[in-house]
Write a protein that holds these residues in place. Structure first.
Motif, short mmCIF file in Angstrom:
data_model
loop_
_atom_site.label_atom_id
_atom_site.label_comp_id
_atom_site.label_asym_id
_atom_site.label_seq_id
_atom_site.Cartn_x
_atom_site.Cartn_y
_atom_site.Cartn_z
N ASN A 130 0.77 -1.36 -0.08
CA ASN A 130 -0.11 -0.13 0.10
C ASN A 130 0.86 1.42 -0.08
O ASN A 130 2.03 1.15 0.43
CB ASN A 130 -0.77 0.03 1.25
CG ASN A 130 -1.93 -1.15 1.44
OD1 ASN A 130 -2.34 -1.47 0.37
ND2 ASN A 130 -1.84 -1.83 2.35
N SER A 131 0.31 2.28 -0.54
CA SER A 131 0.64 3.66 -0.18
C SER A 131 0.38 4.13 1.22
O SER A 131 -0.46 3.66 1.79
CB SER A 131 0.04 4.78 -1.08
OG SER A 131 0.22 4.43 -2.45
N ARG A 132 1.22 4.75 2.01
CA ARG A 132 1.19 5.52 3.16
C ARG A 132 1.28 6.88 3.27
O ARG A 132 2.08 7.50 2.46
CB ARG A 132 2.40 4.96 4.24
CG ARG A 132 2.35 3.34 4.00
CD ARG A 132 1.67 2.71 5.22
NE ARG A 132 2.10 2.91 6.41
CZ ARG A 132 1.34 2.93 7.38
NH1 ARG A 132 -0.02 2.38 7.13
NH2 ARG A 132 1.49 3.47 8.67
N ILE A 133 0.43 7.24 4.13
CA ILE A 133 0.47 9.05 4.35
C ILE A 133 0.63 9.17 5.78
O ILE A 133 0.16 8.57 6.79
CB ILE A 133 -0.99 9.59 3.80
CG1 ILE A 133 -0.73 10.83 3.90
CG2 ILE A 133 -2.17 9.08 4.57
CD1 ILE A 133 -1.71 11.71 2.98
N HIS A 134 1.60 10.12 6.10
CA HIS A 134 1.75 10.40 7.56
C HIS A 134 1.29 12.05 7.60
O HIS A 134 1.52 12.97 6.87
CB HIS A 134 3.11 10.55 7.82
CG HIS A 134 3.77 9.14 7.36
ND1 HIS A 134 3.75 8.26 8.06
CD2 HIS A 134 4.54 8.66 6.15
CE1 HIS A 134 4.45 7.14 7.51
NE2 HIS A 134 4.97 7.47 6.36
#
Length: 91
Positions: free
Chosen positions: A86-90
């Motif tokens: 998956n892509s991850r966002i912070h």
């Protein structure tokens, strides 16, 4: 592309794709909407892109992907990171 706007205790995140790449409807799905493909469809904007905006808790890390017509899943090259699936966002 991903745009962020800091709010009090939250982060407003806008997920943006070109209007016709890929063709057909696209949704952003992830931890923040229980991977529900109907929760956040990308809508056309006047500048030739389409986008969906979600408000997320500040100081969190969440997984997401895009789901296009034909069960085509793909990642966001502008994500903060990728975990192999998956892509991850912070925020």
């Amino acid at each position: 592309m991903i745009e962020r706007k800091q709010l009090k205790g939250r982060t407003q995140v806008t997920f943006i794709l070109p209007e016709a790449t890929p063709d057909g409807p696209v949704s952003v799905v992830g931890d923040f909407n229980q991977w529900n493909p109907t929760a956040h469809p990308l809508e056309p904007r006047g500048d030739g892109t389409r986008a969906a905006t979600v408000t997320l808790p500040a100081r969190s890390a969440l997984s997401f992907r895009y789901l296009a017509a034909g069960d085509y899943w793909f990642d966001d090259e502008y994500a903060d990171s990728h975990d192999g699936v998956n892509s991850r966002i912070h925020t």
